[in-house]
Design an enzyme around this catalytic site. Structure first.
Site, mmCIF file in Angstrom:
data_model
loop_
_atom_site.group_PDB
_atom_site.id
_atom_site.type_symbol
_atom_site.label_atom_id
_atom_site.label_comp_id
_atom_site.label_asym_id
_atom_site.label_seq_id
_atom_site.Cartn_x
_atom_site.Cartn_y
_atom_site.Cartn_z
ATOM 1 N N LYS A 1 3.141 -8.429 1.601
ATOM 2 C CA LYS A 1 4.352 -9.103 1.090
ATOM 3 C C LYS A 1 4.082 -10.569 0.777
ATOM 4 O O LYS A 1 4.484 -11.079 -0.266
ATOM 5 C CB LYS A 1 5.488 -9.003 2.129
ATOM 6 C CG LYS A 1 5.927 -7.574 2.414
ATOM 7 C CD LYS A 1 6.969 -7.508 3.514
ATOM 8 C CE LYS A 1 6.479 -7.890 4.885
ATOM 9 N NZ LYS A 1 5.498 -6.969 5.479
ATOM 10 N N GLN B 1 8.388 -7.523 8.268
ATOM 11 C CA GLN B 1 8.163 -6.157 8.766
ATOM 12 C C GLN B 1 8.261 -5.160 7.597
ATOM 13 O O GLN B 1 7.912 -5.522 6.494
ATOM 14 C CB GLN B 1 9.143 -5.819 9.902
ATOM 15 C CG GLN B 1 8.864 -6.559 11.204
ATOM 16 C CD GLN B 1 9.412 -7.985 11.229
ATOM 17 O OE1 GLN B 1 10.574 -8.210 10.960
ATOM 18 N NE2 GLN B 1 8.584 -8.944 11.551
ATOM 19 N N GLY C 1 3.603 -11.927 10.103
ATOM 20 C CA GLY C 1 2.427 -12.716 9.737
ATOM 21 C C GLY C 1 2.171 -12.436 8.266
ATOM 22 O O GLY C 1 1.742 -11.342 7.920
ATOM 23 N N HIS C 2 2.512 -13.379 7.409
ATOM 24 C CA HIS C 2 2.374 -13.174 5.962
ATOM 25 C C HIS C 2 1.205 -14.014 5.460
ATOM 26 O O HIS C 2 1.233 -15.249 5.536
ATOM 27 C CB HIS C 2 3.672 -13.548 5.250
ATOM 28 C CG HIS C 2 4.808 -12.636 5.622
ATOM 29 N ND1 HIS C 2 6.059 -12.747 5.073
ATOM 30 C CD2 HIS C 2 4.862 -11.584 6.472
ATOM 31 C CE1 HIS C 2 6.827 -11.802 5.584
ATOM 32 N NE2 HIS C 2 6.129 -11.089 6.447
ATOM 33 N N ASP D 1 2.993 -5.382 6.935
ATOM 34 C CA ASP D 1 1.653 -5.777 6.493
ATOM 35 C C ASP D 1 1.240 -5.141 5.169
ATOM 36 O O ASP D 1 0.061 -4.859 4.927
ATOM 37 C CB ASP D 1 0.599 -5.453 7.577
ATOM 38 C CG ASP D 1 0.942 -6.087 8.902
ATOM 39 O OD1 ASP D 1 1.546 -7.177 8.885
ATOM 40 O OD2 ASP D 1 0.618 -5.504 9.950
HETATM 41 P P1 GDP Z 1 2.359 -9.004 4.976
HETATM 42 O O1 GDP Z 1 2.750 -9.099 6.411
HETATM 43 O O2 GDP Z 1 3.051 -7.884 4.275
HETATM 44 O O3 GDP Z 1 2.505 -10.303 4.243
HETATM 45 O O4 GDP Z 1 0.802 -8.629 4.963
HETATM 46 P P2 GDP Z 1 -0.360 -9.290 5.888
HETATM 47 O O5 GDP Z 1 -0.650 -10.635 5.381
HETATM 48 O O6 GDP Z 1 -0.038 -9.124 7.314
HETATM 49 O O7 GDP Z 1 -1.548 -8.286 5.603
HETATM 50 C C1 GDP Z 1 -2.024 -8.047 4.320
HETATM 51 C C2 GDP Z 1 -3.529 -8.380 4.297
HETATM 52 O O8 GDP Z 1 -4.112 -7.851 3.137
HETATM 53 C C3 GDP Z 1 -3.793 -9.862 4.232
HETATM 54 O O9 GDP Z 1 -5.021 -10.113 4.857
HETATM 55 C C4 GDP Z 1 -3.889 -10.138 2.733
HETATM 56 O O10 GDP Z 1 -4.688 -11.270 2.425
HETATM 57 C C5 GDP Z 1 -4.573 -8.883 2.264
HETATM 58 N N1 GDP Z 1 -4.223 -8.423 0.910
HETATM 59 C C6 GDP Z 1 -3.045 -8.498 0.245
HETATM 60 N N2 GDP Z 1 -3.123 -7.845 -0.937
HETATM 61 C C7 GDP Z 1 -4.377 -7.339 -1.007
HETATM 62 C C8 GDP Z 1 -5.071 -6.533 -1.981
HETATM 63 O O11 GDP Z 1 -4.531 -6.124 -2.989
HETATM 64 N N3 GDP Z 1 -6.377 -6.205 -1.695
HETATM 65 C C9 GDP Z 1 -6.986 -6.623 -0.546
HETATM 66 N N4 GDP Z 1 -8.253 -6.241 -0.359
HETATM 67 N N5 GDP Z 1 -6.368 -7.372 0.371
HETATM 68 C C10 GDP Z 1 -5.087 -7.703 0.149
HETATM 69 P P1 IMO Z 2 4.996 -8.460 8.862
HETATM 70 O O1 IMO Z 2 6.198 -9.230 8.373
HETATM 71 C C1 IMO Z 2 3.526 -5.157 11.327
HETATM 72 C C2 IMO Z 2 5.706 -4.342 15.036
HETATM 73 C C3 IMO Z 2 4.995 -4.610 16.345
HETATM 74 C C4 IMO Z 2 5.639 -3.550 17.233
HETATM 75 C C5 IMO Z 2 7.076 -3.535 16.731
HETATM 76 C C6 IMO Z 2 8.036 -4.369 17.554
HETATM 77 O O2 IMO Z 2 3.773 -9.260 8.997
HETATM 78 O O3 IMO Z 2 4.811 -7.204 8.064
HETATM 79 P P2 IMO Z 2 8.438 -6.985 17.838
HETATM 80 O O4 IMO Z 2 7.486 -8.081 18.173
HETATM 81 O O5 IMO Z 2 9.120 -7.124 16.537
HETATM 82 O O6 IMO Z 2 9.396 -6.688 18.951
HETATM 83 O O7 IMO Z 2 7.500 -5.660 17.743
HETATM 84 O O8 IMO Z 2 7.045 -4.021 15.407
HETATM 85 N N1 IMO Z 2 5.764 -5.492 14.103
HETATM 86 C C7 IMO Z 2 5.037 -5.594 12.989
HETATM 87 N N2 IMO Z 2 4.074 -4.780 12.501
HETATM 88 N N3 IMO Z 2 3.917 -6.251 10.630
HETATM 89 C C8 IMO Z 2 4.897 -7.057 11.098
HETATM 90 O O9 IMO Z 2 5.406 -8.075 10.385
HETATM 91 C C9 IMO Z 2 5.475 -6.761 12.354
HETATM 92 N N4 IMO Z 2 6.430 -7.342 13.101
HETATM 93 C C10 IMO Z 2 6.604 -6.549 14.163
HETATM 94 O O10 IMO Z 2 3.605 -4.427 16.217
HETATM 95 O O11 IMO Z 2 5.066 -2.298 16.960
HETATM 96 MG MG MG Z 3 1.830 -9.160 8.291
#
Ligand code: GDP
Ligand code: IMO
Ligand code: MG
Length: 426
Positions: A19, A226, A43-44, A16
């Site tokens: 990415k 991840q 979840g991207h 998270d």
């Molecule tokens: P990922 O799994 O690495 O793609 O990240 P996620 O989408 O799960 O979580 C990142 C969250 O931060 C999302 O809600 C994005 O919209 C948000 N986000 C990404 N870059 C920034 C930033 O520079 N500032 C803020 N405030 N939010 C951001």
């Molecule tokens: P993105 O790509 C954050 C965590 C879960 C749990 C552990 C194992 O959005 O960054 P799993 O379902 O893979 O067996 O869970 O890994 N986890 C993540 N945490 N971002 C993710 O993906 C994750 N994918 C799995 O919360 O702790």
């Molecule tokens: Mg994510």
């Protein structure tokens, strides 16, 4: 023989890091974006026309018309989630079917994999991993155990029998666990419908497709899911996911030799979050944690769970950068720290009265006390800034201390969720 370019983008913390947002930003420089591991546990988030779109399986290059997107063999796919993602994109006016390619070697997540994930987590009680319950571990277990079902098998005569055999094995395994409810019939119906949909996708021999593209000079970005600390081997085991999240995973998950990899771009959040169980040395609790959670909207993009929050951990970041050969970092969510007077970060760990800057074998064995230093906050809003020269001095100080400690240059900072809110340095 390789003539194009293959760069990797991966998360350096516990996932998270932002990415999806950065891949979307960088995609205009690439011809292909390819996911190489993980599955719908990811979840991207990409913000499209002011709307949050969360991708679980489809690469984050999909919002660029000219970019092709490959789901590589290292990914595990749940046909139900995949079909839903195509439908979501269709509603947004994107015909993803034209630009998504699926590797024949991709392993499939069955409904009973999800049931097993649920049962296994329930049985672990307080030691549960905090899995996303998407069936990830059981599917990779069947892959390494040589029982898995792959996309290519959908076109073979024995497919239905293969499914029934694996399902029967799962039902026998489930008897070992305390009973948990699962609507199997309903989920199976959805699964078989989704299988018909998957059969209509562009299915390719992913590795050969990539080699050919490179021979034709394609620029490819491998998108990690991840983060480094959730890697099966090098993360905080057993509180990890079941795939190889690092740059080594690209070779396995796309079918390319190590010598093909050019740049490795690491994404790091300006503080740290983690969702699920497991050690997190710089975790904070109370008001400040809640502040970061609210300001940064730190709730899981896949499960909606509140993310645990804490400060930047340079011991951890240095370890991840070294492990993956990262040669540039993009620092995200700096804007979340806008209002802070001071920003703490961990420079070392104190373990049994010894100060260490290296990563211990386990982080949950003995108490780890992070050694914090603080840097001055900038106390101004960054979200409208567009050029590196306009960044406040305190931001540059924070950037400098991180790159000095991690020994990798920071090539850009992200100051908001929208595509344009990324400030390149060079
Ligand atoms: P990922 O799994 O690495 O793609 O990240 P996620 O989408 O799960 O979580 C990142 C969250 O931060 C999302 O809600 C994005 O919209 C948000 N986000 C990404 N870059 C920034 C930033 O520079 N500032 C803020 N405030 N939010 C951001
Ligand atoms: P993105 O790509 C954050 C965590 C879960 C749990 C552990 C194992 O959005 O960054 P799993 O379902 O893979 O067996 O869970 O890994 N986890 C993540 N945490 N971002 C993710 O993906 C994750 N994918 C799995 O919360 O702790
Ligand atoms: Mg994510």
């Amino acid at each position: 023989m390789k003539t194009g370019q293959l760069d990797v983008l991966l998360g350096l913390q516990w996932g998270d890091e932002g990415k999806g947002k950065v891949v979307d930003y960088l995609s205009s420089r690439y011809d292909i974006v390819a996911r190489y591991q993980g599955g719908p546990n990811a979840g991207h988030t990409v913000v499209v026309d002011g709307k949050n779109v969360v991708l679980h399986t489809i690469p984050s290059g999909i919002f660029h018309d000219e970019v092709k997107n490959l789901i590589g063999n290292g990914v595990v796919v749940d046909p139900i989630t995949l079909q839903r993602e195509f439908e979501l994109l269709h509603q947004l006016g994107i015909d993803a079917k034209e630009r998504v390619y699926l590797s024949r070697r991709v392993h499939l997540i069955l409904p009973t994999h999800r049931w097993l994930d649920l049962a296994s987590e329930a049985a672990k009680k307080k030691n549960k991993i905090g899995s996303t319950l998407r069936g990830i571990a059981p599917t990779y277990m069947d892959k390494t155990g040589r029982n898995g079902i792959r996309v290519g098998d959908l076109f073979t005569k024995g497919f239905v029998e293969q499914y029934q055999n694996l399902k029967s094995k799962h039902l026998r395994l489930l008897e070992m666990y305390p009973p948990v409810e699962f609507p199997l019939e309903e989920e199976e119906e959805k699964w078989w419908n989704a299988i018909d949909f998957v059969r209509t996708l562009q299915i390719v021999d992913g590795e050969q497709w990539i080699w050919q593209a490179l021979e034709h000079n394609a620029r490819i970005l491998a998108e990690g899911a991840q983060g480094a600390m959730l890697d099966l081997d090098y993360g905080t085991y057993p509180y990890v996911t079941s795939s190889y999240t690092g740059s080594a995973g690209v070779c396995i998950g796309l079918g390319v030799p190590p010598s093909y990899i050019d740049e490795v771009i690491g994404i790091a959040k300006a503080y740290t979050t983690r969702v699920g169980s497991g050690p997190f040395p710089t975790e904070i609790e109370g008001e400040m944690a809640e502040y970061l959670r609210q300001k940064g909207h730190e709730y899981g993009a896949t499960t909606g769970r509140p993310r645990r929050c804490g400060w930047l951990d340079l011991v951890q970041l240095r370890y991840s950068a070294r492990l993956n050969g990262v040669n540039r970092i993009i620092l995200t969510k700096l804007d979340v720290l806008d209002e802070l007077e001071e920003i703490p970060y961990a420079k070392a760990y104190k373990i049994d009265n010894t100060i260490s800057t290296s990563m211990p074998y386990r982080l949950d064995d003995v108490p780890i006390h992070p050694v914090y230093i603080t840097t001055e906050g900038w106390r101004t809003s960054l979200d409208h800034i567009t050029s590196w020269e306009d960044l406040p001095g305190e931001v540059l100080d924070y950037v400098e201390l991180i790159q000095h400690s991690v020994e990798v240059p920071i090539h850009g900072v992200s100051v908001g969720p929208e595509r344009h809110q990324l400030i390149p340095r060079y």
